[in-house]
Design a protein around this motif. Sequence first.
Motif, mmCIF file in Angstrom:
data_model
loop_
_atom_site.group_PDB
_atom_site.id
_atom_site.type_symbol
_atom_site.label_atom_id
_atom_site.label_comp_id
_atom_site.label_asym_id
_atom_site.label_seq_id
_atom_site.Cartn_x
_atom_site.Cartn_y
_atom_site.Cartn_z
ATOM 1 N N CYS A 529 48.390 36.917 33.349
ATOM 2 C CA CYS A 529 48.280 36.766 31.908
ATOM 3 C C CYS A 529 48.027 35.295 31.595
ATOM 4 O O CYS A 529 48.717 34.427 32.124
ATOM 5 N N CYS A 532 51.340 34.092 29.753
ATOM 6 C CA CYS A 532 52.683 34.239 30.320
ATOM 7 C C CYS A 532 52.611 34.094 31.836
ATOM 8 O O CYS A 532 51.608 34.437 32.434
ATOM 9 N N CYS A 547 49.510 42.790 29.594
ATOM 10 C CA CYS A 547 50.719 41.992 29.779
ATOM 11 C C CYS A 547 51.847 42.690 29.040
ATOM 12 O O CYS A 547 51.717 43.002 27.864
HETATM 13 ZN ZN ZN Z 1 51.374 37.725 28.369
#
Ligand code: ZN
Length: 819
Positions: A529, A532, A547
């Motif tokens: 991601c 993240c 994600c």
């Molecule tokens: Zn994410």
Amino acid sequence: MTNQRKGDNLGAMKEIAEVAVGLPVSKTFHYRIPEKMENVLQIGMRVLVPFKKRKVTGFAIDLLDHPPKGVEEKLREVEDLLDEAPLIDVKMLRFYRWIADYYIYPLGEVIKAGLPPGLLPKSEMIVALTQEGMKSLVQGGLEPIQEKVFTEIEKLGKLTLTKILKKFSEEVSKSQLLFWKKKGLIDIEVSLEEKEVKPKFEKVITYQGGESAQPISRKRSEILKWVKERGEVSISELNKRFKSPSKAIQSLKASGLIALSDREVIRNISVRAELKPYPKPELTSDQEAVLVEILKGIRSKRYSPFLIHGVTGSGKTEIYLRAIEEVLNQGREAIVLVPEISLTPQLLSRFKDRFGENLSLLHSKLGRGERYDQWRRIWRQDVKIAMGARSAIFAPFKNLGIIIVDEEHDPSYKQEEKLKYHARDLAVVRAREDEATLLLGSATPSLESFYNAQRGKFRLLNLPERIEGKPLPRVEVVDMKNEKGLLSEKVRAALKKNIEDKKQSLLFLNRRGFAHFILCPDCGLTFKCPNCSVTLTYHLRDRSLQCHYCDYRIPAPGDCPRCEGHRLQGMGIGTERLEQEIRSLFPETQVSRMDRDTTSRSRSHQQILKRLESGKIDILVGTQMIVKGHDFPNVTFVGVVSADTSLHFPDFRSSERTFQLLTQVAGRAGRGEVFGEVVIQTFSPEHYSIQKAKNHDFIGFYQEESQFREALDYPPFSRLINFRLIGNSEKKTKALSEEMGRIGQDLLKRGYGKGIEILGPSAAPFAKMRGKFRWQMLAKGKSPKLLHQFAQKLTLQLEEEIRVEGVNLDIDVDPVFVL
Ligand code: ZN
Ligand code: ADP
């Protein structure tokens, strides 16, 4: 000049109001009370006050005779009064103050968290083009980014500042906008957001009695008769019954036979889970013994905390119901906290059966209006019981007799955003404040609560057996190192046997999606991601990579985008894949799946459970959603596909969490006449979480886990506070975290916080989340008081610097509440 009695704030002739604004500022502010409000403004009312260049909503939290020293001249006036009666009473305000102090969080924001959303109109900044700006846009010659933004504003007329910054986050900064304003190209103005939810009214007709002086038409007399029979009817009901009755109504009203008025309607919420009725049983002797103790507590009208440790299926719900009956008999009120109300239709339906309309529901799946109405029913004392997820702890009862926390160990009681409160801990605080009884119930109590029971802070009550002596299921552990494929021999055999016997099975896997992540075996590429620090999960149905933290999603590629290899592989399984596997293994069988992907529509969760209850599902595959307290007698087999997912999570509570999950899942089996069986698949068969769960040995688990926690100084043997810095810039966030570490060490050197240990600063376990960088520092200490002092000092020193840096400080006080 006042002739007030001391301590009486009602209608006081006070001059100054102390106001907590609903903004992230830690201080409260003082305002002059204008004459017209002098006898009206009360503590607990909402006010509109000027704040910097804006107008904001705040709460009057104190009224004073004189301004505090040193600020007399600067004081501004309260601008408007938003309530006619206080929204929060003095007791609630004390509760809110306690929370603000304990969690080091602005009081105004705490109060806001406790009220239904939408009660606070917020001012916003509206950006519009000036004539000059419009001209420049038409004539051309603007910088490309100016042109882009201006075109957008022009298209929509006006836009809020936040929307612009969000939409053009990469390209435009706030200071740029201010600069354009200075150059006269745009205007930025304050306006109040009109989002306050309001009570909903309907027109009703009431029969007034008496005779008409003149004879009336047939239609009119029919209407009159109909209204008379009912006493009161709403216009909409009348409209359904009679054709265009408005003229008749007007004339009946004119002759004084009926009256029109407004009646508040409670926005209807669909709460009735159409499950089987729940008649009131005779208590078993175990239940009786437990209830006797609780009733003593309730009758004492003192703070009486209990922890019920009752195995799954031991009849805790019936205890809750009886305890509440007693509280209602006393004329007092009850709060019932459940982990996630939408996941517990069965519990809800039992409460509805027993208490009917005397029950209000508070949870996040309600719409704003519905939530507001439910809250008002409690506030007006129309209902005596509030049931809900964690925020129901703020239910505005005035005469609370009991707080029940079902499945008290459940992690969802912890709010993970903003104000990081733990509802179970707040239940303890509020019960103590209100001299109420506290009932914590669980088959797997949290280490904290059991520790408190051991130390005599809670009375421990036991329900060691299932109702009617039903045995707990037999649990087998399968070492997956010796197995091939997803499902072991044992699980496949058990499923097959259950299908033949027309019994139902549950399969638990704590990960949704098809494959945990995708890997290219040729070049080693995985898909991460961008926002993240996690890999993207593969979902087969819409062929996407998602994600699970920020909802980022992209179409799944066919070939490796880096080396163009054709062999992209899914690694690690999710519920979607499991479901597919089961379907291909047992093609004739009714298979269903319950996870966040299949339950996003409202009521879909209830529908799945309903189908399970009525026997239309043979095998239900699901995430922890299937773990929650359901009671289905025909479910005789439960398989845990992988016990390892939660075991290896980077958190000191991972063993506890695993033990709880396994025990709860296993508890779903064998609730009916037939013996239940459970198989746990794992790569760590010797781990004590798994072994103790296998033997239904909570005490054994508690002892082992306590040793580990004590040796490493983890809660409940110490407390933790996590200071987390979250920012858009990695460099700045990291630099500030180093500064935080320095301040922390410095405080220790200067003698603040004896016995406090600092860990870090370091990158947080998920170093990047939703596009923001996260660094953290942990402070550990045995004395809650010293640790708290240390945290306050640190926060105060950091706050100044943070404002400059544009990084947020996020404080997480570990939820270990030891009174
Ligand atoms: Zn994410
Ligand atoms: P727990 O919440 O402890 O897991 P429940 O409250 O769901 O357990 O009770 C388990 C089952 O026992 C339910 O089906 C419930 O209807 C039934 N039950 C509870 N108390 C009694 C009782 N006194 N007599 C008969 N059945 C009972």
